[in-house]
Design an enzyme around this catalytic site. Structure first.
Site, PDB file in Angstrom:
ATOM      1  N   LYS A   9       0.825  -1.206   0.000  1.00 20.16           N
ATOM      2  CA  LYS A   9       0.000   0.000   0.000  1.00 20.16           C
ATOM      3  C   LYS A   9       0.867   1.268   0.000  1.00 20.16           C
ATOM      4  O   LYS A   9       0.611   2.188  -0.767  1.00 20.16           O
ATOM      5  CB  LYS A   9      -0.938   0.028   1.226  1.00 20.16           C
ATOM      6  CG  LYS A   9      -1.853  -1.178   1.323  1.00 20.16           C
ATOM      7  CD  LYS A   9      -2.831  -1.055   2.488  1.00 20.16           C
ATOM      8  CE  LYS A   9      -2.147  -1.089   3.855  1.00 20.16           C
ATOM      9  NZ  LYS A   9      -1.642  -2.428   4.239  1.00 20.16           N
ATOM     10  N   ARG A  84      -9.081   0.906   9.369  1.00 17.24           N
ATOM     11  CA  ARG A  84      -8.742  -0.467   9.724  1.00 17.24           C
ATOM     12  C   ARG A  84      -9.841  -1.141  10.544  1.00 17.24           C
ATOM     13  O   ARG A  84      -9.705  -2.323  10.866  1.00 17.24           O
ATOM     14  CB  ARG A  84      -7.466  -0.478  10.559  1.00 17.24           C
ATOM     15  CG  ARG A  84      -6.180  -0.727   9.777  1.00 17.24           C
ATOM     16  CD  ARG A  84      -5.046  -0.516  10.764  1.00 17.24           C
ATOM     17  NE  ARG A  84      -3.855  -1.254  10.523  1.00 17.24           N
ATOM     18  CZ  ARG A  84      -2.788  -0.805   9.860  1.00 17.24           C
ATOM     19  NH1 ARG A  84      -2.823   0.369   9.282  1.00 17.24           N
ATOM     20  NH2 ARG A  84      -1.704  -1.539   9.773  1.00 17.24           N
ATOM     21  N   ARG A 123      11.812  -6.364   4.265  1.00 19.22           N
ATOM     22  CA  ARG A 123      11.689  -4.986   4.733  1.00 19.22           C
ATOM     23  C   ARG A 123      12.347  -4.815   6.106  1.00 19.22           C
ATOM     24  O   ARG A 123      12.971  -3.802   6.376  1.00 19.22           O
ATOM     25  CB  ARG A 123      10.204  -4.598   4.799  1.00 19.22           C
ATOM     26  CG  ARG A 123       9.991  -3.139   5.103  1.00 19.22           C
ATOM     27  CD  ARG A 123       8.584  -2.706   4.772  1.00 19.22           C
ATOM     28  NE  ARG A 123       7.664  -3.049   5.836  1.00 19.22           N
ATOM     29  CZ  ARG A 123       6.343  -2.817   5.784  1.00 19.22           C
ATOM     30  NH1 ARG A 123       5.816  -2.292   4.711  1.00 19.22           N
ATOM     31  NH2 ARG A 123       5.587  -3.129   6.786  1.00 19.22           N
ATOM     32  N   ARG A 129      12.301  -1.294  10.824  1.00 18.78           N
ATOM     33  CA  ARG A 129      11.182  -0.709  11.571  1.00 18.78           C
ATOM     34  C   ARG A 129      10.966  -1.503  12.854  1.00 18.78           C
ATOM     35  O   ARG A 129      11.034  -2.724  12.855  1.00 18.78           O
ATOM     36  CB  ARG A 129       9.920  -0.821  10.705  1.00 18.78           C
ATOM     37  CG  ARG A 129       9.323   0.506  10.359  1.00 18.78           C
ATOM     38  CD  ARG A 129       8.201   0.332   9.375  1.00 18.78           C
ATOM     39  NE  ARG A 129       7.040  -0.332   9.956  1.00 18.78           N
ATOM     40  CZ  ARG A 129       5.902  -0.495   9.301  1.00 18.78           C
ATOM     41  NH1 ARG A 129       5.784  -0.070   8.067  1.00 18.78           N
ATOM     42  NH2 ARG A 129       4.887  -1.100   9.875  1.00 18.78           N
ATOM     43  N   ARG A 140       0.157  -8.284  13.453  1.00 21.58           N
ATOM     44  CA  ARG A 140      -0.488  -7.337  12.534  1.00 21.58           C
ATOM     45  C   ARG A 140      -1.387  -8.050  11.538  1.00 21.58           C
ATOM     46  O   ARG A 140      -2.478  -7.582  11.226  1.00 21.58           O
ATOM     47  CB  ARG A 140       0.565  -6.504  11.798  1.00 21.58           C
ATOM     48  CG  ARG A 140       0.868  -5.264  12.585  1.00 21.58           C
ATOM     49  CD  ARG A 140       2.213  -4.626  12.319  1.00 21.58           C
ATOM     50  NE  ARG A 140       2.613  -4.472  10.949  1.00 21.58           N
ATOM     51  CZ  ARG A 140       3.870  -4.623  10.541  1.00 21.58           C
ATOM     52  NH1 ARG A 140       4.801  -4.980  11.405  1.00 21.58           N
ATOM     53  NH2 ARG A 140       4.191  -4.430   9.297  1.00 21.58           N
TER      54      ARG A 140
HETATM   55  P1  ADP Z   1       1.489  -2.203   8.085  1.00 22.45           P
HETATM   56  O1  ADP Z   1       2.824  -2.406   7.482  1.00 22.45           O
HETATM   57  O2  ADP Z   1       1.144  -3.248   9.078  1.00 22.45           O
HETATM   58  O3  ADP Z   1       0.420  -1.975   7.058  1.00 22.45           O
HETATM   59  P2  ADP Z   1       1.228   0.576   9.093  1.00 22.45           P
HETATM   60  O4  ADP Z   1       2.425   1.386   8.792  1.00 22.45           O
HETATM   61  O5  ADP Z   1      -0.007   0.885   8.322  1.00 22.45           O
HETATM   62  O6  ADP Z   1       1.651  -0.941   8.991  1.00 22.45           O
HETATM   63  O7  ADP Z   1       0.859   0.665  10.658  1.00 22.45           O
HETATM   64  C1  ADP Z   1       1.794   0.361  11.651  1.00 22.45           C
HETATM   65  C2  ADP Z   1       1.098   0.291  13.016  1.00 22.45           C
HETATM   66  O8  ADP Z   1       0.488   1.556  13.324  1.00 22.45           O
HETATM   67  C3  ADP Z   1      -0.051  -0.714  13.113  1.00 22.45           C
HETATM   68  O9  ADP Z   1       0.404  -2.015  13.419  1.00 22.45           O
HETATM   69  C4  ADP Z   1      -0.895  -0.096  14.251  1.00 22.45           C
HETATM   70  O10 ADP Z   1      -0.335  -0.338  15.512  1.00 22.45           O
HETATM   71  C5  ADP Z   1      -0.772   1.382  13.974  1.00 22.45           C
HETATM   72  N1  ADP Z   1      -1.845   1.873  13.070  1.00 22.45           N
HETATM   73  C6  ADP Z   1      -1.670   2.406  11.835  1.00 22.45           C
HETATM   74  N2  ADP Z   1      -2.836   2.758  11.278  1.00 22.45           N
HETATM   75  C7  ADP Z   1      -3.794   2.419  12.176  1.00 22.45           C
HETATM   76  C8  ADP Z   1      -5.217   2.507  12.186  1.00 22.45           C
HETATM   77  N3  ADP Z   1      -5.894   3.006  11.147  1.00 22.45           N
HETATM   78  N4  ADP Z   1      -5.871   2.053  13.291  1.00 22.45           N
HETATM   79  C9  ADP Z   1      -5.212   1.558  14.326  1.00 22.45           C
HETATM   80  N5  ADP Z   1      -3.888   1.430  14.383  1.00 22.45           N
HETATM   81  C10 ADP Z   1      -3.168   1.855  13.333  1.00 22.45           C
END
Ligand code: ADP
Length: 191
Positions: A9, A84, A123, A129, A140
């Protein structure tokens, strides 16, 4: 852009920013920025993020509301990692309605679980990260399956869901997304 963690994404969102002048709204990036800046919000969410769990709806909805206001006049927004949960999706519908705009498309990147794990390991090695450990990634993925996947029928009912094969090369996925969105509109000052 919709899909499980590591579906691509963020990568595709950045291309849409480049190519169409959209503004990327990534709650993950906003939360990581808050952590890096050491704000009280950043401190509050750090443990939750590292455990691979979802930050509260209230927090991320507030971040999105602020960014929508800050981005008024942008040619479009691309949401990445938000919504989410069903509560977040409903809040987004409300926020957009208040501003007289709507969701054009929800593009679901379809990637199988084995490929996701392989991408995540890569990654983790490249970016380091804090939440890119195998355990956090699995958490996740299960948060996605338990709380986020329910949005697929939600958006299908709204008639905005489009599915794109996310397994191919980055350029091929980008081309498929381009076909869903249709021809680009001219953006002032861009080639
Ligand atoms: P991923 O690589 O899992 O898609 P993101 O960069 O989108 O990761 O998100 C990293 C973390 O930030 C998530 O695991 C969560 O803890 C938090 N987070 C991000 N966006 C949201 C959201 N919309 N609702 C709740 N938590 C979120």
């Amino acid at each position: 852009l919709f899909g499980p963690p590591a579906a691509g994404k963020g990568t595709q969102a950045k291309r849409l920013v480049e190519e169409r002048g959209f503004r990327q709204l990534s709650t993950g990036e906003m939360l990581r920025a808050a952590r890096a800046a050491g704000t009280s919000l950043g401190k509050k969410v750090a443990k939750i993020m590292d455990a691979g769990q979802l930050v509260s709806d209230e927090v991320v909805i507030a971040l999105i509301a602020e960014s929508l206001t800050a981005g008024e006049g942008a040619p479009g927004f691309i949401f990445d990692g938000f919504p989410r949960t069903t509560a977040q999706a409903e809040a987004l519908d409300r926020l957009l309605k208040e501003r007289g705009v709507k969701i054009d498309k929800v593009i679901r990147l379809v990637v199988d679980d084995d490929a996701l794990v392989a991408r995540m390991s890569k990654r983790a090695a490249e970016e380091g990260r804090a939440d890119d450990t195998v355990a956090a990634f699995k958490a996740r993925l299960s948060a996605y399956n338990a709380q986020t996947a329910a949005l697929i029928p939600f958006y299908r009912r709204q008639g905005v869901l489009a599915e794109v094969d996310g397994m191919g090369a980055i350029d091929d996925v980008a081309a498929a997304i381009g076909r869903v969105l249709g021809p680009r509109r001219k953006i002032k000052g861009r080639k």
